[in-house]
Enzyme design. Structure first.
Site, mmCIF file in Angstrom:
data_model
loop_
_atom_site.group_PDB
_atom_site.id
_atom_site.type_symbol
_atom_site.label_atom_id
_atom_site.label_comp_id
_atom_site.label_asym_id
_atom_site.label_seq_id
_atom_site.Cartn_x
_atom_site.Cartn_y
_atom_site.Cartn_z
ATOM 1 N N ARG A 176 2.413 -9.470 -10.607
ATOM 2 C CA ARG A 176 3.660 -8.800 -10.194
ATOM 3 C C ARG A 176 4.741 -9.867 -10.139
ATOM 4 O O ARG A 176 4.644 -10.824 -9.370
ATOM 5 C CB ARG A 176 3.495 -8.133 -8.828
ATOM 6 C CG ARG A 176 4.807 -7.720 -8.217
ATOM 7 C CD ARG A 176 4.688 -6.826 -7.014
ATOM 8 N NE ARG A 176 4.297 -5.483 -7.408
ATOM 9 C CZ ARG A 176 4.442 -4.410 -6.616
ATOM 10 N NH1 ARG A 176 4.961 -4.529 -5.409
ATOM 11 N NH2 ARG A 176 4.085 -3.218 -7.034
ATOM 12 N N HIS B 149 6.697 -0.610 -14.699
ATOM 13 C CA HIS B 149 5.641 -0.460 -13.676
ATOM 14 C C HIS B 149 4.579 0.504 -14.236
ATOM 15 O O HIS B 149 4.404 1.624 -13.760
ATOM 16 C CB HIS B 149 6.255 0.064 -12.381
ATOM 17 C CG HIS B 149 5.387 -0.140 -11.170
ATOM 18 N ND1 HIS B 149 4.158 -0.769 -11.212
ATOM 19 C CD2 HIS B 149 5.585 0.198 -9.856
ATOM 20 C CE1 HIS B 149 3.647 -0.800 -9.996
ATOM 21 N NE2 HIS B 149 4.481 -0.221 -9.155
ATOM 22 N N GLN C 117 1.863 2.246 -11.901
ATOM 23 C CA GLN C 117 2.390 3.361 -11.117
ATOM 24 C C GLN C 117 2.479 4.620 -11.976
ATOM 25 O O GLN C 117 2.088 5.706 -11.556
ATOM 26 C CB GLN C 117 3.778 2.992 -10.569
ATOM 27 C CG GLN C 117 4.435 4.082 -9.755
ATOM 28 C CD GLN C 117 3.723 4.348 -8.434
ATOM 29 O OE1 GLN C 117 3.513 3.445 -7.650
ATOM 30 N NE2 GLN C 117 3.329 5.593 -8.199
ATOM 31 N N ASP D 113 13.177 6.789 -6.507
ATOM 32 C CA ASP D 113 12.758 5.427 -6.169
ATOM 33 C C ASP D 113 13.921 4.796 -5.394
ATOM 34 O O ASP D 113 15.037 5.334 -5.392
ATOM 35 C CB ASP D 113 12.465 4.666 -7.488
ATOM 36 C CG ASP D 113 12.029 3.225 -7.293
ATOM 37 O OD1 ASP D 113 11.603 2.864 -6.189
ATOM 38 O OD2 ASP D 113 12.129 2.438 -8.267
ATOM 39 N N CYS E 192 7.427 6.760 -5.749
ATOM 40 C CA CYS E 192 6.436 5.687 -5.928
ATOM 41 C C CYS E 192 6.166 4.951 -4.618
ATOM 42 O O CYS E 192 5.128 4.299 -4.494
ATOM 43 C CB CYS E 192 6.905 4.717 -7.006
ATOM 44 S SG CYS E 192 8.545 4.041 -6.684
ATOM 45 N N ARG F 251 -3.093 5.651 -7.279
ATOM 46 C CA ARG F 251 -2.973 4.263 -7.724
ATOM 47 C C ARG F 251 -4.367 3.630 -7.802
ATOM 48 O O ARG F 251 -4.681 2.894 -8.728
ATOM 49 C CB ARG F 251 -2.095 3.453 -6.747
ATOM 50 C CG ARG F 251 -0.633 3.838 -6.726
ATOM 51 C CD ARG F 251 0.054 3.534 -8.037
ATOM 52 N NE ARG F 251 -0.096 2.141 -8.435
ATOM 53 C CZ ARG F 251 0.654 1.130 -7.984
ATOM 54 N NH1 ARG F 251 1.631 1.359 -7.136
ATOM 55 N NH2 ARG F 251 0.476 -0.113 -8.421
HETATM 56 N N1 NVA Z 1 11.907 -0.147 -8.159
HETATM 57 C C1 NVA Z 1 11.074 -0.592 -7.053
HETATM 58 C C2 NVA Z 1 9.704 -0.078 -7.224
HETATM 59 C C3 NVA Z 1 8.772 -0.409 -6.079
HETATM 60 C C4 NVA Z 1 7.387 0.104 -6.313
HETATM 61 C C5 NVA Z 1 11.099 -2.108 -7.001
HETATM 62 O O1 NVA Z 1 11.031 -2.731 -8.071
HETATM 63 O O2 NVA Z 1 11.195 -2.668 -5.917
HETATM 64 N N1 CP Z 2 4.569 1.685 -5.535
HETATM 65 C C1 CP Z 2 4.190 0.393 -5.400
HETATM 66 O O1 CP Z 2 3.996 -0.326 -6.378
HETATM 67 O O2 CP Z 2 4.050 0.005 -4.119
HETATM 68 P P1 CP Z 2 3.851 -1.500 -3.590
HETATM 69 O O3 CP Z 2 5.161 -2.222 -3.841
HETATM 70 O O4 CP Z 2 3.540 -1.349 -2.148
HETATM 71 O O5 CP Z 2 2.750 -2.147 -4.360
#
Ligand code: NVA
Ligand code: CP
Length: 306
Positions: free
Chosen positions: A102, A129, A132, A219, A259, A287
């Protein structure tokens, strides 16, 4: 499939295979069956951003499949002190069976896959992502019985979630409609591809995008790494919310998805979040199942039970 880097890399058949296996693994878990497809395998999980769902579902998923997961915070590894991805990838490939990462730039995930010699899974970048969206597609099929011809509307920022939902949704036969403020549109390359399918719309009008939607999705307004833009984004995204009016514009059978993490009163009304908590938390649960399917397909040698 050698890696999971972005939805663009998967064919519709591959997506369906992953979700079929995810459904099977979900059934196995509910029946209390112990799966051992990844016995003796180790997944390294590199996190350069925070996480609840991704970290815990990957870690629990590896354990449930008979393997193990290592949490590698970027702050505590040499990556955080500037060791190049090219070197990290080659070193970790000698210890591990797979890497989940990540991070910020999609190019870093692609680089990890290029320089490493083990499967790499994108656990979220600013661009995509995919983990997800596989869970989202699994959830949509559970609730709607399929994907073909459904209208999926995303309300909010045109970044990682929107990009991956456009590609995943269209590949599985859905129409995808995005409502975002001007200047916050999804990736231009993805929109160009989506436009050619004739099943894509991007507008700044939330009610127009939500019209007769079968799935409403949102989101956060400010994603991880954009915290310093939050005040401006609160102004720019005002009104880009799933609320009573949005739900009323959609089909009467609409499902609402998020999400997570959610910010009630911003991208989603608190009442809507509670009314649709069943599908939102089923989505979060998936997930685990969708990622276990990805792990078995990428890291497993056979699907036999040990
Ligand atoms: N768009 C959000 C998604 C979190 C799962 C982020 O990147 O923080
Ligand atoms: N939706 C998602 O990826 O959640 P986290 O940021 O908690 O992993």
């Amino acid at each position: 499939m050698k890696h999971l880097l972005k939805m663009e890399d998967l064919s519709s058949d591959e997506i369906e295979d992953i979700i079929d296996l995810a459904d099977q693994l979900k059934k196995d878990k509910k029946k209390g069956k112990r799966n051992k497809e990844l016995k003796g395998k180790t997944l390294g999980m590199i996190f350069q951003k925070s996480s609840t769902r991704t970290r815990v579902s990957f870690e629990a998923g590896m354990y449930q499949l008979g393997g193990e997961a290592l949490f590698l915070s970027a702050h505590d590894t040499q990556l955080g002190r500037g060791e190049p991805i090219e070197d990290t990838a080659r070193v970790l490939s000698r210890y591990l069976d797979g890497i989940m990462i990540r991070t910020f730039a999609q190019s870093d995930v692609e680089k990890m896959a290029k320089w490493g010699s083990i499967p790499v899974i994108n656990g979220l970048t600013d661009y995509a992502h995919p983990c997800q969206v596989l869970a989202d597609l699994q959830t949509i099929r559970e609730y709607k019985g399929g994907w073909e011809g459904l209208k999926l509307t995303f309300v909010g920022d045109g970044n990682n979630m929107a990009n991956s939902l456009i590609v995943g949704g269209i590949k599985m036969g859905m129409k995808v409609s995005i409502a975002c403020p001007p200047g916050y549109e999804p990736d231009s390359g993805i929109m160009k591809w989506a436009d050619k399918t004739g099943r894509f719309q991007c507008t700044s009008d939330v009610q127009e995008a939500a019209d007769q939607a079968d799935v409403l999705y949102t989101d956060v307004w400010a994603s991880m790494g954009e915290e310093n833009e939050a005040l401006q984004r609160n102004v720019d995204f005002s009104g880009y919310q799933i609320n009573k009016e949005t739900v009323e514009a959609a089909a009467s059978t609409v499902m609402v998805m998020h999400c997570l993490p959610a910010h009630r009163g911003m991208e989603i009304g608190a009442d809507i979040m509670e009314q649709h908590s069943k599908e939102i938390f089923d989505q979060a649960e998936n997930r685990l199942h969708a990622q276990k399917a990805v792990l078995v397909l990428l890291l497993g040698e056979t699907c036999s039970e040990a």
